[in-house]
Each structure stands twice: as structure tokens, then as C-alpha cells.
Scaffold this motif. Sequence first.
Motif, PDB file in Angstrom:
ATOM      1  N   ILE A  29       0.839  -1.201   0.000  1.00 53.02           N
ATOM      2  CA  ILE A  29       0.000   0.000   0.000  1.00 53.02           C
ATOM      3  C   ILE A  29       0.874   1.250   0.000  1.00 53.02           C
ATOM      4  O   ILE A  29       0.595   2.224  -0.704  1.00 53.02           O
ATOM      5  N   ALA A  30       1.945   1.246   0.801  1.00 52.77           N
ATOM      6  CA  ALA A  30       2.853   2.394   0.844  1.00 52.77           C
ATOM      7  C   ALA A  30       3.510   2.619  -0.515  1.00 52.77           C
ATOM      8  O   ALA A  30       3.640   3.766  -0.965  1.00 52.77           O
ATOM      9  N   ASN A  31       3.923   1.544  -1.180  1.00 52.76           N
ATOM     10  CA  ASN A  31       4.535   1.667  -2.508  1.00 52.76           C
ATOM     11  C   ASN A  31       3.539   2.225  -3.514  1.00 52.76           C
ATOM     12  O   ASN A  31       3.895   3.037  -4.360  1.00 52.76           O
ATOM     13  N   PHE A  32       2.284   1.803  -3.423  1.00 51.09           N
ATOM     14  CA  PHE A  32       1.252   2.314  -4.330  1.00 51.09           C
ATOM     15  C   PHE A  32       1.063   3.811  -4.129  1.00 51.09           C
ATOM     16  O   PHE A  32       0.989   4.568  -5.094  1.00 51.09           O
ATOM     17  N   LYS A  33       1.012   4.247  -2.876  1.00 49.82           N
ATOM     18  CA  LYS A  33       0.844   5.679  -2.609  1.00 49.82           C
ATOM     19  C   LYS A  33       2.032   6.470  -3.138  1.00 49.82           C
ATOM     20  O   LYS A  33       1.868   7.564  -3.675  1.00 49.82           O
ATOM     21  N   HIS A  34       3.218   5.910  -2.999  1.00 50.42           N
ATOM     22  CA  HIS A  34       4.422   6.592  -3.488  1.00 50.42           C
ATOM     23  C   HIS A  34       4.392   6.714  -5.012  1.00 50.42           C
ATOM     24  O   HIS A  34       4.686   7.778  -5.563  1.00 50.42           O
ATOM     25  N   ARG A  35       4.016   5.643  -5.706  1.00 49.68           N
ATOM     26  CA  ARG A  35       3.928   5.687  -7.168  1.00 49.68           C
ATOM     27  C   ARG A  35       2.859   6.669  -7.620  1.00 49.68           C
ATOM     28  O   ARG A  35       3.043   7.395  -8.596  1.00 49.68           O
ATOM     29  N   GLY A  38       4.115  10.167  -7.518  1.00 55.95           N
ATOM     30  CA  GLY A  38       5.024  10.410  -8.627  1.00 55.95           C
ATOM     31  C   GLY A  38       4.292  10.662  -9.926  1.00 55.95           C
ATOM     32  O   GLY A  38       4.648  11.554 -10.704  1.00 55.95           O
ATOM     33  N   ILE A  39       3.266   9.894 -10.161  1.00 51.07           N
ATOM     34  CA  ILE A  39       2.450  10.071 -11.365  1.00 51.07           C
ATOM     35  C   ILE A  39       1.762  11.427 -11.334  1.00 51.07           C
ATOM     36  O   ILE A  39       1.689  12.126 -12.345  1.00 51.07           O
ATOM     37  N   GLN A  44       1.233  16.991 -13.537  1.00 51.41           N
ATOM     38  CA  GLN A  44       1.262  18.442 -13.374  1.00 51.41           C
ATOM     39  C   GLN A  44       2.280  19.070 -14.319  1.00 51.41           C
ATOM     40  O   GLN A  44       2.020  20.139 -14.890  1.00 51.41           O
ATOM     41  N   ASN A  45       3.429  18.408 -14.516  1.00 44.28           N
ATOM     42  CA  ASN A  45       4.417  18.915 -15.474  1.00 44.28           C
ATOM     43  C   ASN A  45       3.860  18.906 -16.890  1.00 44.28           C
ATOM     44  O   ASN A  45       4.072  19.853 -17.651  1.00 44.28           O
ATOM     45  N   ILE A  46       3.154  17.842 -17.237  1.00 41.55           N
ATOM     46  CA  ILE A  46       2.562  17.749 -18.573  1.00 41.55           C
ATOM     47  C   ILE A  46       1.503  18.823 -18.764  1.00 41.55           C
ATOM     48  O   ILE A  46       1.424  19.448 -19.829  1.00 41.55           O
ATOM     49  N   GLU A  47       0.701  19.079 -17.745  1.00 37.33           N
ATOM     50  CA  GLU A  47      -0.320  20.124 -17.843  1.00 37.33           C
ATOM     51  C   GLU A  47       0.326  21.488 -18.071  1.00 37.33           C
ATOM     52  O   GLU A  47      -0.173  22.301 -18.852  1.00 37.33           O
TER      53      GLU A  47
END
Length: 74
Positions: A29-35, A38-39, A44-47
Motif C-alpha cells: 500500500i505504501a509503494n502504491f501511494k508513493h507511485r 510520482g504520477i 502536473q508537469n505535462i499540464e
Amino acid sequence: MPITLTKTYAAFVAAGTPDARAREAAEEIANFKHRRSGIKSRLQNIEGDIRLVKWMLGVVMACVAISLVKSLIG
């Protein structure tokens, strides 16, 4: 040591999940939240890039429109 969510781990253990499986689930669950975070930052950069491209296209269209109006009038 992998990142774990201590409250989630404690909840799994309290629910009767074996220690090793509770730790694995909390880490996943922690890894999912971290990913996910990041996404989110990449989106936000793409926007921001899309906003810049829109402005550039608007400037180009304005220049073309001005040239077209000048050629039609003059």
C-alpha cells in the motif's frame, strides 16, 4: 528497510493477519501511494507544458490572422 504504513500494519495485525503478510500488505500500500504521488507530479508537469503550447499556438494564430488581414486590406 522498505517503507510501511504503521497504522495499516497495526490494523492488519489486529484483524488477525499473520505478521509477515500484514507487513507485506502495508508495504505494498505504501509503494502504491508513493507511485501515485510520482504520477501526479508528472501529470502536473505535462499540464504546464500543454498550457505553454496553447499560448504559443495562440500567438502563432494571431500572427497569421494579422498577416491575413493586412494582405486582404492592403
